[in-house]
Motif scaffolding. Structure first.
Motif, PDB file in Angstrom:
ATOM      1  N   PHE A  58       0.848  -1.200   0.000  1.00  0.00           N
ATOM      2  CA  PHE A  58       0.000   0.000   0.000  1.00  0.00           C
ATOM      3  C   PHE A  58       0.891   1.260   0.000  1.00  0.00           C
ATOM      4  O   PHE A  58       0.690   2.188  -0.792  1.00  0.00           O
ATOM      5  N   TYR A  59       1.904   1.268   0.863  1.00  0.00           N
ATOM      6  CA  TYR A  59       2.787   2.448   0.912  1.00  0.00           C
ATOM      7  C   TYR A  59       3.709   2.514  -0.307  1.00  0.00           C
ATOM      8  O   TYR A  59       4.056   3.594  -0.767  1.00  0.00           O
ATOM      9  N   TRP A  60       4.067   1.353  -0.825  1.00  0.00           N
ATOM     10  CA  TRP A  60       4.829   1.321  -2.099  1.00  0.00           C
ATOM     11  C   TRP A  60       4.005   2.017  -3.181  1.00  0.00           C
ATOM     12  O   TRP A  60       4.523   2.822  -3.967  1.00  0.00           O
ATOM     13  N   ALA A  61       2.700   1.707  -3.221  1.00  0.00           N
ATOM     14  CA  ALA A  61       1.825   2.283  -4.252  1.00  0.00           C
ATOM     15  C   ALA A  61       1.758   3.809  -4.102  1.00  0.00           C
ATOM     16  O   ALA A  61       1.748   4.539  -5.104  1.00  0.00           O
ATOM     17  N   ILE A  62       1.733   4.275  -2.871  1.00  0.00           N
ATOM     18  CA  ILE A  62       1.689   5.732  -2.654  1.00  0.00           C
ATOM     19  C   ILE A  62       2.983   6.377  -3.158  1.00  0.00           C
ATOM     20  O   ILE A  62       2.957   7.413  -3.827  1.00  0.00           O
ATOM     21  N   GLU A  63       4.108   5.734  -2.842  1.00  0.00           N
ATOM     22  CA  GLU A  63       5.396   6.271  -3.309  1.00  0.00           C
ATOM     23  C   GLU A  63       5.423   6.335  -4.841  1.00  0.00           C
ATOM     24  O   GLU A  63       5.864   7.327  -5.433  1.00  0.00           O
ATOM     25  N   LYS A  64       4.953   5.271  -5.481  1.00  0.00           N
ATOM     26  CA  LYS A  64       4.955   5.250  -6.948  1.00  0.00           C
ATOM     27  C   LYS A  64       4.048   6.349  -7.499  1.00  0.00           C
ATOM     28  O   LYS A  64       4.372   7.011  -8.484  1.00  0.00           O
ATOM     29  N   THR A  65       2.914   6.566  -6.848  1.00  0.00           N
ATOM     30  CA  THR A  65       1.985   7.605  -7.286  1.00  0.00           C
ATOM     31  C   THR A  65       2.655   8.974  -7.223  1.00  0.00           C
ATOM     32  O   THR A  65       2.519   9.798  -8.134  1.00  0.00           O
ATOM     33  N   LEU A  66       3.419   9.187  -6.160  1.00  0.00           N
ATOM     34  CA  LEU A  66       4.056  10.499  -5.995  1.00  0.00           C
ATOM     35  C   LEU A  66       5.189  10.717  -6.994  1.00  0.00           C
ATOM     36  O   LEU A  66       5.564  11.865  -7.270  1.00  0.00           O
ATOM     37  N   GLU A  67       5.719   9.637  -7.543  1.00  0.00           N
ATOM     38  CA  GLU A  67       6.750   9.806  -8.575  1.00  0.00           C
ATOM     39  C   GLU A  67       6.194  10.523  -9.806  1.00  0.00           C
ATOM     40  O   GLU A  67       6.945  11.030 -10.637  1.00  0.00           O
ATOM     41  N   LEU A  68       4.849  10.581  -9.922  1.00  0.00           N
ATOM     42  CA  LEU A  68       4.215  11.297 -11.036  1.00  0.00           C
ATOM     43  C   LEU A  68       4.255  12.811 -10.848  1.00  0.00           C
ATOM     44  O   LEU A  68       3.819  13.557 -11.717  1.00  0.00           O
ATOM     45  N   LYS A  69       4.739  13.248  -9.687  1.00  0.00           N
ATOM     46  CA  LYS A  69       4.851  14.676  -9.389  1.00  0.00           C
ATOM     47  C   LYS A  69       3.519  15.411  -9.618  1.00  0.00           C
ATOM     48  O   LYS A  69       3.390  16.238 -10.536  1.00  0.00           O
TER      49      LYS A  69
END
Ligand SMILES: NC(=O)c1ccc[n+]([C@@H]2O[C@H](COP(=O)([O-])OP(=O)(O)OC[C@H]3O[C@@H](n4cnc5c(N)ncnc54)[C@H](O)[C@@H]3O)[C@@H](O)[C@H]2O)c1
Length: 369
Positions: A58-69
């Protein structure tokens, strides 16, 4: 599991390039419907969600989402915003603002705003009347009952049905359970809300007493540890326990597990914990939101208003976010009235309007009755 494939599709992870201005939506991962995630992925959206994610995933997914800036954030539980404010503060200056969908997220963001810790303005979508008085009450009410029935196939009629919390969600669930013939018991901590539940005809008592009386338990408080070890110790054999409030912390599952000798899945989203004294407790959807995990969430006929509030709030933030204060904003009543009017018209419902004379009468303090 098509959505899971997104983990490996690194070439598609930033479709618009850095700071593309895309709205980043975090799907609520523990209850993601894989077919919906797959359909969105097929439409070209970057999806980091699949049904049954672990906490780490779940937190991995949030980190990946934030990579979209992102330049706008839309959150449901505030995890995305919290991550920006903890490990990704570098992104904050590029964000016009954010919206928050749900009660618990808004509580926490208000606390951050009051402590001067917010790095960008946030609009509390949850607090719009056309959101919390409809989505939380009617949507959660109906879909939570739906989730319980899908996971158990029990008859609610005649059961003692305990609802923890008589706020928006709890009120919706309690009313529907009563409509299906259950004897509904409410637990509360707020005296005014508890009084309202009593006057609405429900039995109100502390959880320490309700624990022994209930056949079905549902938590809807937004607070952790509503059902803990001493409650499990008193429950009847066959008690069903579930949550429709915040994440998976309202029911203390480690407490339940500590008393169990075996656990087995008896149906989808239904685990039987056999306790050391032989009693069985059935935990639905691993204590996560039963309406999302075991059913299909709210019908679109009520989410339309929540999403209208989200959309109009994001439009406002994209236009005015840079000049707004770094605090939590509520939605103007004018927006509620606009959304309610459109909704009424789609339902073929027309209403009266105050006449000029009636408006004057309302504010006339000189002429008595
Ligand atoms: N399942 C869903 O789809 C869904 C939808 C909307 C909101 N929610 C979540 O549901 C939770 C409740 O939302 P709401 O809008 O009803 O909030 P609310 O503030 O209207 O109601 C919560 C109620 O719980 C009561 N409460 C707090 N601590 C308690 C305790 N220890 N014991 C008994 N009662 C207690 C409060 O006094 C309040 O009346 C939040 O976490 C919210 O984020 C879930």
């Amino acid at each position: 599991m098509p959505a899971r494939h997104e983990r490996d599709r690194s070439s598609r992870e930033d479709p618009g390039g850095s700071g593309s201005g895309d709205l980043v939506v975090r799907l609520q991962s523990p209850s993601t419907q894989d077919d919906v995630a797959a359909a969105l992925a097929a439409d070209g959206l970057s999806i980091y969600a699949w049904h049954g994610q672990s906490r780490d995933e779940f937190y991995w997914a949030i980190e990946k989402t934030l990579e979209l800036k992102p330049t706008l954030t839309l959150d449901d539980g505030a995890d995305l915003i919290f991550r920006v404010h903890s490990t990704r503060t570098d992104l904050a200056k590029g964000i016009f603002g954010g919206t928050e969908e749900t009660t618990t997220g808004v509580h926490r963001l208000r606390a951050m705003g009051e402590a001067g810790k917010l790095l960008y303005p946030v609009i509390a979508v949850n607090d719009a009347e056309t959101k919390s008085d409809f989505d939380n009450v009617f949507g959660t009410g109906q879909s939570s009952i739906d989730g319980i029935l899908r996971a158990t196939s029990i008859l609610l009629s005649g059961k003692s049905f305990v609802v923890a919390g008589y706020g928006h969600c709890g009120r919706g669930v309690a009313t529907r359970a009563r409509g299906m013939g259950a004897h509904v018991i409410v637990t509360e901590v707020d005296p005014v809300t508890a009084l309202r539940a009593t006057m609405d005809g429900f039995t109100v008592m502390p959880m320490d007493e309700a624990a022994a009386a209930g056949d079905v338990f549902i938590t809807a408080t937004g607070v952790k540890d509503i059902i803990v070890k001493r409650h499990f110790e008193k429950m009847k054999d066959g008690a069903v326990v579930c949550n429709t409030g915040h994440y998976d912390c309202e029911i203390n599952i480690p407490d339940l597990a500590s008393q169990a000798k075996t656990v087995r899945e008896v149906r989808a989203n239904n685990e039987e914990y056999t306790l050391k004294d032989g009693r069985r407790v059935y935990l639905l959807a691993k204590g996560r939101l039963v309406n999302l995990a075991a059913a299909e969430g709210h019908p679109s006929e009520v989410m339309d208003m929540s999403f209208a509030n989200q959309f109009l709030s994001l439009v406002r933030l994209s236009r005015e976010g840079r000049s707004m204060e770094k605090k939590v904003y509520t939605i103007d009543r004018a927006q509620d009235c606009e959304i309610a009017s459109v909704k009424l018209s789609t339902m073929g419902c027309r209403i009266d309007a105050l006449t000029t004379a009636q408006k004057a009468y309302l504010t006339d303090f000189a002429s008595g009755t």
